[in-house]
Scaffold this motif. Structure first.
Motif, PDB file in Angstrom:
ATOM      1  N   VAL A 156       9.244  10.462   1.969  1.00 55.38           N
ATOM      2  CA  VAL A 156       9.035  10.774   0.566  1.00 55.38           C
ATOM      3  C   VAL A 156       7.858  11.731   0.404  1.00 55.38           C
ATOM      4  CG1 VAL A 156      10.049   8.661  -0.337  1.00 55.38           C
ATOM      5  CG2 VAL A 156       7.659   8.667   0.298  1.00 55.38           C
ATOM      6  N   ASP A 157       8.106  12.809  -0.296  1.00 58.52           N
ATOM      7  CA  ASP A 157       7.050  13.748  -0.646  1.00 58.52           C
ATOM      8  C   ASP A 157       6.223  14.178   0.558  1.00 58.52           C
ATOM      9  OD1 ASP A 157       5.842  15.351  -2.536  1.00 58.52           O
ATOM     10  OD2 ASP A 157       4.277  13.896  -2.984  1.00 58.52           O
ATOM     11  N   GLY A 158       6.909  14.468   1.660  1.00 63.44           N
ATOM     12  CA  GLY A 158       6.232  14.987   2.847  1.00 63.44           C
ATOM     13  C   GLY A 158       5.624  13.951   3.758  1.00 63.44           C
ATOM     14  N   LYS A 159       5.921  12.675   3.530  1.00 64.95           N
ATOM     15  CA  LYS A 159       5.363  11.623   4.375  1.00 64.95           C
ATOM     16  C   LYS A 159       6.430  10.597   4.721  1.00 64.95           C
ATOM     17  CE  LYS A 159       0.738  11.841   2.271  1.00 64.95           C
ATOM     18  NZ  LYS A 159      -0.002  12.283   3.467  1.00 64.95           N
ATOM     19  N   PHE A 160       6.357  10.082   5.963  1.00 64.21           N
ATOM     20  CA  PHE A 160       7.125   8.902   6.323  1.00 64.21           C
ATOM     21  C   PHE A 160       6.309   7.675   5.929  1.00 64.21           C
ATOM     22  CE2 PHE A 160       8.980  11.949   9.303  1.00 64.21           C
ATOM     23  CZ  PHE A 160      10.335  11.638   9.197  1.00 64.21           C
TER      24      PHE A 160
END
Length: 199
Positions: A117-121
């Motif tokens: 989500v939004d560039g992060k795991f």
């Protein structure tokens, strides 16, 4: 495993002696994770490069029961919540869905949910432990604490929020504040920045 081209008509693609838990698509490859039935839960991974018509089994770093899988930033990430061979590496990653490598996380927690989500795991742990993991690359992970009181099995991102759903109607909200980067967990659906605890 069932395949559909329209979401209405579905056809079986594999034999039924497996118990599947996760599916993800990326880099032209489908990946499914689960376990063999009647084997004590030995984990299994399949991949398909032809749109899900044919599936090939591939090797995992160990015999953990690989549950959910997510794709983001060019990489697949999967977690286990039990290892039948005693392994403590319960997170793995792959750039192609075929060759998998154990991560540097050796703390064996019965992880419950994963998403990109939004560039992060983000991975959430079970009730009682109040633990989660966050990673930019799916390889290196940082632990954070959350306020959820039940197991959280799923999450989704939208409107600068991450909503996670769990056992016995628990609904919680993770905040990713763009002006103050970090993952925050409140444990209640409605939160304010004042009572959020940063990573």
């Amino acid at each position: 495993i069932y395949k559909s081209t329209d979401g209405l008509t579905w056809t079986s693609q594999t034999e039924a002696d497996r118990s599947w838990s996760g599916v993800a698509y990326g880099n032209g490859t489908w990946v499914i994770t689960g376990a063999l039935k009647g084997s004590g839960g030995t984990g299994i991974i399949l991949y398909s490069t032809d749109g899900g018509s044919t599936w090939t089994e591939t090797d995992a770093p160990n015999e953990s029961y690989w549950r959910k899988v997510a794709f983001g930033n060019g990489i697949f990430v999967s977690y286990a919540n039990y290892a039948y061979d005693g392994s403590t590496n319960w997170i793995m990653y792959s750039t192609d869905g075929i060759t998998w490598t154990a991560s540097n996380v050796t703390d064996h927690v019965a992880w419950q949910a994963i998403d990109y989500v939004d560039g992060k795991f983000i991975i959430l742990g079970p009730s009682g432990e109040h633990r989660g993991l966050v990673s930019d690359d799916g390889i290196n992970w940082t632990e954070f604490r959350h306020g959820g009181t039940k197991n959280h099995y799923t999450m989704a991102y939208g409107q600068d929020r991450i909503i996670s759903g769990g056992y016995k109607n628990e609904l919680s909200e993770l905040y990713h504040v763009k002006s103050d980067p970090g993952i925050f967990f409140d444990g209640d659906l409605v939160a304010t920045k004042r009572n959020l605890q940063p990573l």
